[in-house]
Design a protein around this motif. Structure first.
Motif, PDB file in Angstrom:
ATOM      1  N   UNK A  94      51.781  40.383  57.338  1.00  7.54           N
ATOM      2  CA  UNK A  94      52.017  39.590  58.428  1.00  7.54           C
ATOM      3  C   UNK A  94      51.198  38.712  58.969  1.00  7.54           C
ATOM      4  N   UNK A 154      48.357  44.905  49.609  1.00  2.00           N
ATOM      5  CA  UNK A 154      48.803  45.935  48.827  1.00  2.00           C
ATOM      6  C   UNK A 154      49.582  44.971  47.772  1.00  2.00           C
ATOM      7  N   UNK A 155      49.918  45.557  46.680  1.00  4.81           N
ATOM      8  CA  UNK A 155      50.702  44.638  45.630  1.00  4.81           C
ATOM      9  C   UNK A 155      52.068  43.997  46.074  1.00  4.81           C
ATOM     10  N   UNK A 156      52.752  44.923  46.624  1.00  3.66           N
ATOM     11  CA  UNK A 156      54.077  44.379  47.062  1.00  3.66           C
ATOM     12  C   UNK A 156      54.170  43.377  48.030  1.00  3.66           C
ATOM     13  N   UNK A 157      53.031  43.445  49.141  1.00  3.98           N
ATOM     14  CA  UNK A 157      52.875  42.563  49.976  1.00  3.98           C
ATOM     15  C   UNK A 157      52.215  41.104  49.319  1.00  3.98           C
ATOM     16  N   UNK A 158      51.162  41.460  48.598  1.00  5.72           N
ATOM     17  CA  UNK A 158      50.568  40.491  47.753  1.00  5.72           C
ATOM     18  C   UNK A 158      51.610  39.312  47.109  1.00  5.72           C
ATOM     19  N   UNK A 159      52.631  40.058  46.488  1.00  9.65           N
ATOM     20  CA  UNK A 159      53.558  39.154  45.885  1.00  9.65           C
ATOM     21  C   UNK A 159      54.593  38.318  46.746  1.00  9.65           C
ATOM     22  N   UNK A 160      54.535  39.091  48.023  1.00 17.15           N
ATOM     23  CA  UNK A 160      55.283  38.004  48.940  1.00 17.15           C
ATOM     24  C   UNK A 160      54.421  36.841  49.532  1.00 17.15           C
ATOM     25  N   UNK A 172      50.440  52.637  47.384  1.00 14.86           N
ATOM     26  CA  UNK A 172      49.902  51.570  48.273  1.00 14.86           C
ATOM     27  C   UNK A 172      49.200  52.256  49.243  1.00 14.86           C
ATOM     28  N   UNK A 226      56.265  43.489  41.326  1.00 18.84           N
ATOM     29  CA  UNK A 226      55.463  42.437  42.260  1.00 18.84           C
ATOM     30  C   UNK A 226      54.070  42.233  41.528  1.00 18.84           C
ATOM     31  N   UNK A 256      57.481  36.156  40.629  1.00 17.69           N
ATOM     32  CA  UNK A 256      57.171  37.630  40.931  1.00 17.69           C
ATOM     33  C   UNK A 256      58.464  37.790  41.806  1.00 17.69           C
ATOM     34  N   UNK A 288      58.998  40.135  44.725  1.00 15.37           N
ATOM     35  CA  UNK A 288      58.224  41.106  45.658  1.00 15.37           C
ATOM     36  C   UNK A 288      59.251  41.948  46.390  1.00 15.37           C
ATOM     37  N   UNK A 289      58.730  43.124  46.771  1.00 16.02           N
ATOM     38  CA  UNK A 289      59.539  44.317  47.456  1.00 16.02           C
ATOM     39  C   UNK A 289      59.722  43.606  49.049  1.00 16.02           C
TER      40      UNK A 289
END
Lengths: 346, 325
Positions: A157, A184-190, B42, B258, B269, B271-272
C-alpha cells in the motif's frame, strides 16, 4: 519516433577522499548512452556496483555528473538553471525501492499525495482532496486511506501511495528504482500489474532500474545490462534474454533463480559446467551454473581492457581483452561490448 | 531414511494488546537425515521464527509456548538449558543468517573466529584447531593459507563473508544446518555460487539442510521437499518437483502465479489479492480464505489436513478436488 529522454556519454566519477593522499576517483558510470520514448520501458539491469542507480539519479540531477548530456523533451537537463529545472522535475518523477523511507511518517497519506500539487502550484487548493481521492483510486487504494499514516499501511500500500504521489504532478517519465524488490511476491505482482496498467493509460515512459531479470522481462520493452559502470549489452527484451551475446549477460541469466527448474535435485541441473576459480570457486569440483564466478561489487577493476575480463568464462579470452576496451557493436539482435561474443554460439 | 528432527505442535507466543498472539502456530514437520527441505513463506509467515524456535532462540518478549516439541533424535531441545543446549547449538545444529556482517566480529580475523568456534565445541588445542580452521576455509572455497586465515571481515566481499559464516556453522561438524535467507542479500551470480557451495557441502558431509527462504526460485531443483507457510502455519508440504508441478493449496498456486518467469511463454501475472494479515488479525478458520478465490462456506472452520498424493499434504477444505488453480 523521437525519444522523450536521451542520455549521451554520461560519466560520473566518485571522488574518494584518502586519509593521506587523494585517491584516484572511482568511475561509477562510464560513457553511458540511452534513450527512452513515450510509452516505452527501458530496464537498466545489473548487480550491485554496476552504476545503474547512479545513472537514474544523474538523469534527475540528484547526483553530480562528470561529463555527458541528458536531454528531456529537447531540454538540456544538466545545464538548466534552478527555475527551469523545477518546471521539468514535474515532468520526470522517481519511485524508490523502499516506500517507508520515501514517505514522511508524520504526514497523512492524503497530504503526502497533495504535496507535489502544492509545490508545483497545480490546480485549485479547494479541489485537492477530490484530486487526491481520484489518484488513490487510480493506484488501487481506497480513497479513505487519505487520512491514514504510512505506518498504518502495508508495504504494498505504501508503494502505491508513493506512485500516486509521483503521478499527482502529471509526469511523462517515471524513474522506477527497484520499485518492487522490497515487496513480497504476491504483492510484487500487484504492483507490477499496476505499473503496466498506468503506462498504458498515461503513455508513461519508464526507466526501470532492477536486478531481477524475471521482473524486467514482465514489464520492459528494452534492456540495457550494466557492469562496473558500463552498458555491456542492450537490445529488445526478448533478444537480450533469449539470445544474449555478452558473456556477462549469459552469466546473469544462468545464475537467475528458476522456479520452473523442477527436475529432482539428485539428478542435478543440465545447465552446469565446471568453473575453476582459485579464490572464489566452489570446493572440490562442485558444478556451477554456466561458469558463474566472481563478484561484481568486489570485483577487481582492471586498469585497462575489458572490465569483465577477470570474471569472463569465454574460451576466446586473449590479450586484446586485457588491453583494449570493447565498444558496443551489433551482435545478432543486440548490441554488445565484447571482442569475442560472435565467436561462440550458444 | 532415518529421522533426524521431529517438530510437533511448535507454537511461539508474543504478548499482544488483547492477549498473546501466535506468529508460529502449531507447526509440525520432520526432517530425515540427508534431506534438504525448504521452509518457504512471505514476510510475516513465521518461517524465520520457526527456525529460531528450533534452537530455542526466540527473541524476548516472545517465547516458545508450552506443549511445543522439537526432538533431535530423541533429545527434546526445548527442555534443555545452559551447557547441554549450547552443545546442541553449533555441535549438532549449525545456523547461517542473511547478513553475515551482523554475525561476524569485525576486529577478529576470520580464521580466529572459525578456530574459536572449533575450540568451543571440540577438545582440540590451539594449533590443531588452527589447522582445522584453514582446512575449513579451503572447504568453503576461500584461501586456506595463513594469509587467508588472517583476513578480517571488512576485507571480504559479501559472498566471501557468507562462505566464512558457512565455515563457522560447520566448524563443530553439525548434523543439521539451518540456513535462513542465506543468499537474500547477495547478487544473483554470487547467490548461485553460495547455493552451489551449500549443495557441495551437504553432499560431502551428509548434512541435513533446512533452507528458510521467501524465494521459490532458489528452491526449485535444489531441495528435496518444500514446506509452505502462511500466517503461522504450514499449509502445504510436498516433494519439490511435485509441489511446483501440482501445487494443491490455493495459496501455493497463487504464489507460483505471482512469480514472474524468466523462461517459457510470457504470461500476465496473476497476483493474490489483498495483504498478508499480521498475527493479531488472523481470520478464523482457514487463514487464507479472505484472499482465496476458491473459498466457500466451510473455509470459516478450521481446515483439515488432507493427503493430495503420496507425501503431499495440504491444510485445505478443497481436499482432493483442489487441483492446481
Amino acid at each position: 519516433m523521437t525519444s522523450l529522454l536521451s542520455v549521451r556519454d554520461l560519466t560520473v566519477d566518485y571522488r574518494a577522499t584518502g586519509l593521506i593522499m587523494p585517491r584516484r576517483p572511482l568511475r561509477a558510470v562510464d560513457r553511458v548512452s540511452l534513450t527512452v520514448s513515450r510509452g516505452e520501458t527501458l530496464a537498466l539491469v545489473g548487480e550491485s556496483g554496476s552504476g545503474k542507480s547512479t545513472v537514474a539519479r544523474s538523469i534527475l540531477r540528484l547526483q553530480p555528473v562528470t561529463a555527458g548530456t541528458v536531454e528531456f523533451d529537447g531540454h538540456p537537463v544538466l545545464e538548466l538553471d534552478r527555475r527551469t529545472l523545477r518546471g521539468l522535475r514535474r515532468r520526470m518523477q522517481i519511485v524508490l525501492q523502499d516506500p517507508s523511507s520515501a514517505l514522511n511518517p508524520r504526514m497523512r497519506v492524503g497530504a503526502a499525495v497533495a504535496e507535489g500539487l502544492e509545490i508545483h502550484r497545480l490546480g485549485v487548493p479547494s479541489e485537492r482532496p477530490a484530486r487526491v481521492a481520484q489518484l488513490l483510486g487510480e493506484v488501487g487504494l481506497d480513497p479513505a486511506l487519505a487520512d491514514a499514516y504510512p505506518h498504518q499501511l502495508s508495504g504494498g500500500q505504501r508503494q502505491r501511495v508513493v506512485i500516486a504521489r509521483a503521478l499527482a504532478v502529471g509526469p511523462e517519465l517515471l524513474v522506477l528504482d527497484e520499485p518492487v524488490s522490497a515487496l513480497d511476491v504476491s504483492v510484487q505482482a500487484q504492483v507490477l500489474s499496476l505499473i503496466l496498467e498506468l503506462q498504458q493509460r498515461r503513455q508513461l515512459a519508464y526507466l526501470l532500474v532492477a536486478h531481477d531479470l524475471a521482473v524486467v522481462r514482465q514489464v520492459a520493452h528494452r534492456i540495457a545490462v550494466m557492469y562496473l559502470g558500463r552498458i555491456v549489452e542492450t537490445g529488445p527484451t526478448d533478444a537480450v534474454l533469449t539470445a544474449p551475446a555478452h558473456p556477462y549477460t549469459r552469466m546473469l541469466i544462468a545464475a537467475a533463480p528458476d522456479p520452473d527448474h523442477v527436475e529432482g535435485r539428485p539428478g542435478g541441473s543440465p545447465l552446469r559446467a565446471a568453473a575453476p576459480d582459485p579464490d572464489e570457486g566452489p570446493p572440490g569440483g562442485s558444478p556451477l551454473p554456466l561458469g558463474v564466478s566472481g563478484e561484481g561489487a568486489g570485483a577487481t577493476r582492471p586498469a585497462k581492457g575489458c572490465l569483465f575480463q577477470p570474471r569472463c568464462p569465454h574460451p576466446g579470452l586473449d590479450l586484446r581483452c586485457a588491453s583494449e576496451s570493447p565498444a558496443l557493436r551489433p551482435l545478432g539482435a543486440t548490441l554488445a561490448a565484447c571482442h569475442h561474443a560472435d565467436s561462440t554460439t550458444s | 531414511m532415518t529421522m533426524l528432527l521431529a517438530v510437533r505442535d511448535l507454537r511461539v507466543s508474543f504478548p499482544g494488546a488483547t492477549g498473546p498472539v501466535y506468529p508460529v502456530d502449531r507447526v509440525s514437520f520432520e526432517l530425515a537425515r540427508g534431506e534438504t527441505v525448504a521452509l518457504v513463506g512471505e514476510s510475516g509467515s513465521g518461517k524465520s521464527l520457526t527456525g529460531m524456535a528450533l534452537l530455542n532462540l526466540v527473541p524476548a518478549p516472545g517465547e516458545v509456548a508450552p506443549g511445543s516439541s522439537v526432538s533431535l533424535e530423541g533429545t527434546e531441545i526445548l527442555k534443555l538449558r545452559g551447557e547441554p543446549l549450547r552443545r546442541i547449538r553449533g555441535a549438532r545444529i549449525g545456523m547461517v543468517f542473511q547478513d553475515p556482517l551482523a554475525s561476524l566480529n569485525p576486529v577478529i580475523s576470520v580464521g580466529d573466529q572459525i578456530r574459536e568456534t572449533i575450540q568451543a565445541h571440540l577438545p582440540l588445542g590451539r594449533r590443531e584447531a588452527r589447522t582445522r580452521a584453514e582446512a575449513l576455509l579451503a572447504e568453503v572455497g576461500l584461501a586456506g593459507t595463513p594469509e587467508g586465515y588472517q583476513r578480517y571481515p571488512h576485507q571480504l566481499s559479501g559472498g566471501m563473508r557468507q562462505r566464512v559464516m558457512l565455515a563457522i556453522a560447520l566448524a563443530a561438524e553439525p548434523d543439521l544446518l539451518i540456513a535462513d535467507e542465506p543468499t537474500s542479500a547477495l547478487d544473483v551470480t554470487v547467490q548461485a555460487q553460495i547455493l552451489t557451495l551449500l549443495e557441495g557441502l551437504r553432499r560431502a558431509r551428509g548434512l541435513t539442510v533446512l533452507l528458510i527462504t521467501h524465494d521459490l526460485g532458489i528452491v526449485a531443483g535444489r531441495t528435496d521437499r518444500v514446506l509452505v507457510m502462511y500466517a503461522g502455519r504450514i499449509v502445504e508440504a510436498a516433494p519439490t518437483a511435485e509441489l511446483f508441478a501440482h501445487p494443491a493449496h490455493p495459496y501455493t498456486a497463487g504464489l507460483l502465479g505471482s512469480l514472474p518467469r524468466l523462461r517459457g511463454p510470457r504470461q500476465p501475472l496473476r497476483p493474490i489479492p489483498g495483504q498478508v494479515p499480521s498475527p493479531g488479525d488472523w481470520p478464523a478458520g482457514c487463514r487464507f480464505h479472505p484472499r482465496c478465490a476458491k473459498s466457500f462456506a466451510p473455509c470459516r472452520e478450521e481446515p483439515p489436513i488432507v493427503e493430495v498424493a503420496g507425501g503431499h499434504h495440504m491444510r485445505c477444505w478443497l481436499g482432493k478436488s483442489g487441483d492446481s488453480a
